[in-house]
Design a protein around this motif. Sequence first.
Motif, short mmCIF file in Angstrom:
data_model
loop_
_atom_site.label_atom_id
_atom_site.label_comp_id
_atom_site.label_asym_id
_atom_site.label_seq_id
_atom_site.Cartn_x
_atom_site.Cartn_y
_atom_site.Cartn_z
N ASP A 120 0.80 -1.22 0.00
CA ASP A 120 0.00 0.00 0.00
C ASP A 120 0.85 1.28 0.00
O ASP A 120 0.30 2.39 -0.03
N GLY A 121 2.19 1.14 0.05
CA GLY A 121 3.06 2.31 -0.02
C GLY A 121 3.21 3.05 1.29
O GLY A 121 3.80 4.14 1.32
N LEU B 9 -0.59 4.36 -8.87
CA LEU B 9 0.84 4.08 -9.01
C LEU B 9 1.02 2.59 -9.23
O LEU B 9 0.43 1.77 -8.53
N ASN B 10 1.81 2.27 -10.20
CA ASN B 10 1.91 0.88 -10.64
C ASN B 10 3.21 0.23 -10.21
O ASN B 10 4.28 0.80 -10.38
N ASP B 11 3.09 -0.98 -9.64
CA ASP B 11 4.25 -1.84 -9.44
C ASP B 11 5.33 -1.17 -8.59
O ASP B 11 6.41 -0.84 -9.08
N LYS B 12 5.03 -0.98 -7.33
CA LYS B 12 6.01 -0.35 -6.44
C LYS B 12 7.23 -1.26 -6.26
O LYS B 12 7.09 -2.45 -5.99
N LYS B 13 8.40 -0.67 -6.40
CA LYS B 13 9.66 -1.40 -6.24
C LYS B 13 10.44 -0.82 -5.08
O LYS B 13 10.49 0.40 -4.90
N LEU B 14 11.10 -1.70 -4.35
CA LEU B 14 11.91 -1.27 -3.21
C LEU B 14 13.10 -0.42 -3.66
O LEU B 14 13.76 -0.73 -4.65
N VAL B 15 13.35 0.64 -2.91
CA VAL B 15 14.58 1.41 -3.04
C VAL B 15 15.30 1.31 -1.71
O VAL B 15 14.71 1.59 -0.66
N TYR B 16 16.57 0.90 -1.73
CA TYR B 16 17.36 0.84 -0.49
C TYR B 16 18.82 1.06 -0.82
O TYR B 16 19.37 0.42 -1.71
N HIS C 54 18.81 5.14 3.33
CA HIS C 54 17.71 5.59 2.47
C HIS C 54 16.90 4.38 2.05
O HIS C 54 17.47 3.40 1.51
N PHE C 55 15.61 4.41 2.28
CA PHE C 55 14.79 3.32 1.76
C PHE C 55 13.37 3.79 1.55
O PHE C 55 12.91 4.75 2.16
N GLY C 56 12.68 3.08 0.68
CA GLY C 56 11.31 3.44 0.34
C GLY C 56 10.90 2.71 -0.92
O GLY C 56 11.29 1.55 -1.11
N TRP C 57 10.18 3.40 -1.77
CA TRP C 57 9.73 2.75 -3.00
C TRP C 57 9.68 3.72 -4.16
O TRP C 57 9.67 4.93 -3.99
N GLN C 58 9.69 3.15 -5.37
CA GLN C 58 9.48 3.93 -6.58
C GLN C 58 8.47 3.20 -7.44
O GLN C 58 8.35 1.98 -7.39
N ALA C 59 7.72 3.99 -8.21
CA ALA C 59 6.68 3.42 -9.08
C ALA C 59 6.41 4.41 -10.20
O ALA C 59 6.83 5.57 -10.15
N ASP C 60 5.72 3.95 -11.22
CA ASP C 60 5.32 4.83 -12.32
C ASP C 60 3.85 5.17 -12.17
O ASP C 60 3.03 4.30 -11.82
#
Lengths: 125, 191
Positions: free
Chosen positions: A58-59, A77-84, A105-111
């Motif tokens: 759910d972000g 927002l589509n297909d959240k990917k981990l950022v770390y 730094h961590f979180g997520w990115q999506a289009d």
Amino acid sequence: MKYLFRCKFTDGRTYIQREDDLSLKDKTKSAFYDVKDENIDVFWIEGDGHVYLVNLIDGSFSIDGIEFFMHDRDEKLNDKKLVYYRQHTHQFNGTDEVNHEIEFHFGWQADDDQGNNVKHIMRIK
Amino acid sequence: MAATFAWCEDNGTQTGSPVHGTTRGGYGGSGTNPTNMNWKNIDDVSSAYSSYPITVPPSGSAYSFPKYQYGYFTGTFTQISSGIWSANTAITVAFPTGVSLKGTVTSTYATPAATDASFSTDFTSVVSIGSGLAVNFVPASSGGPEYGSPSSTLSATGYTQYLATQLIVASTCTSPGDTGTVTATLRYNEN
């Protein structure tokens, strides 16, 4: 390392980063190598008495169990990917290192539906 | 265990293809790493800068020998990325009038000489790390900082590009002597 990460994969498995930060798949790599291409539902770092978590379903984020969002939940927002990653800042007088800061730094990115990349990153010192 | 960082420096006549310094301090973990970043009138890592000062010229400018330093990453990591460098993020006493510091990030080595190396970025005033120069990387399997196709990421033991600097002293300098101590900063992401 001040904070070690853990995560729960979509298939129910969990992963725990070891103190030596070595990959279980490839000993020349760090632990992140074991998770970077996996489908992850929840990722968190813990240390210094705190837990910082990102939910890739759910972000949402949470700090010590207190949940919050950093995005509009109506936003598609589509297909959240981990950022770390750990951001290293080395300061030198000549070649003598006088300071070395590490920020997690961590979180997520999506289009979004327009194809724009959106990132929401938590930074922990 | 994560990535470990060490400074290296090339000196001497350009050699090889692509060219690099004849003397490579710290290259490949040789253990002869530079222990200072002093600008002086000689191309080496060991001579005391006080023995090789840059003399204020009667006209025009005098130049230090350029320093071609670079970083060497070892240890275990998945990826290093987003390299950024500033040759001056803090200085104890501002450079005096007529003294300037120039630098660049480059894959091109040239035999150091006490002439204008034409490094393009002015670091005479503080440049915060957020405004620093992007740094790319070279896996050791491909070569060294001189490798012509560096990448924005590094996934194994390897090097930064050259982080090159040169001190310039113009005839307008009226405050000869040691400069203030300069703090340089290198930032990168690692996972």
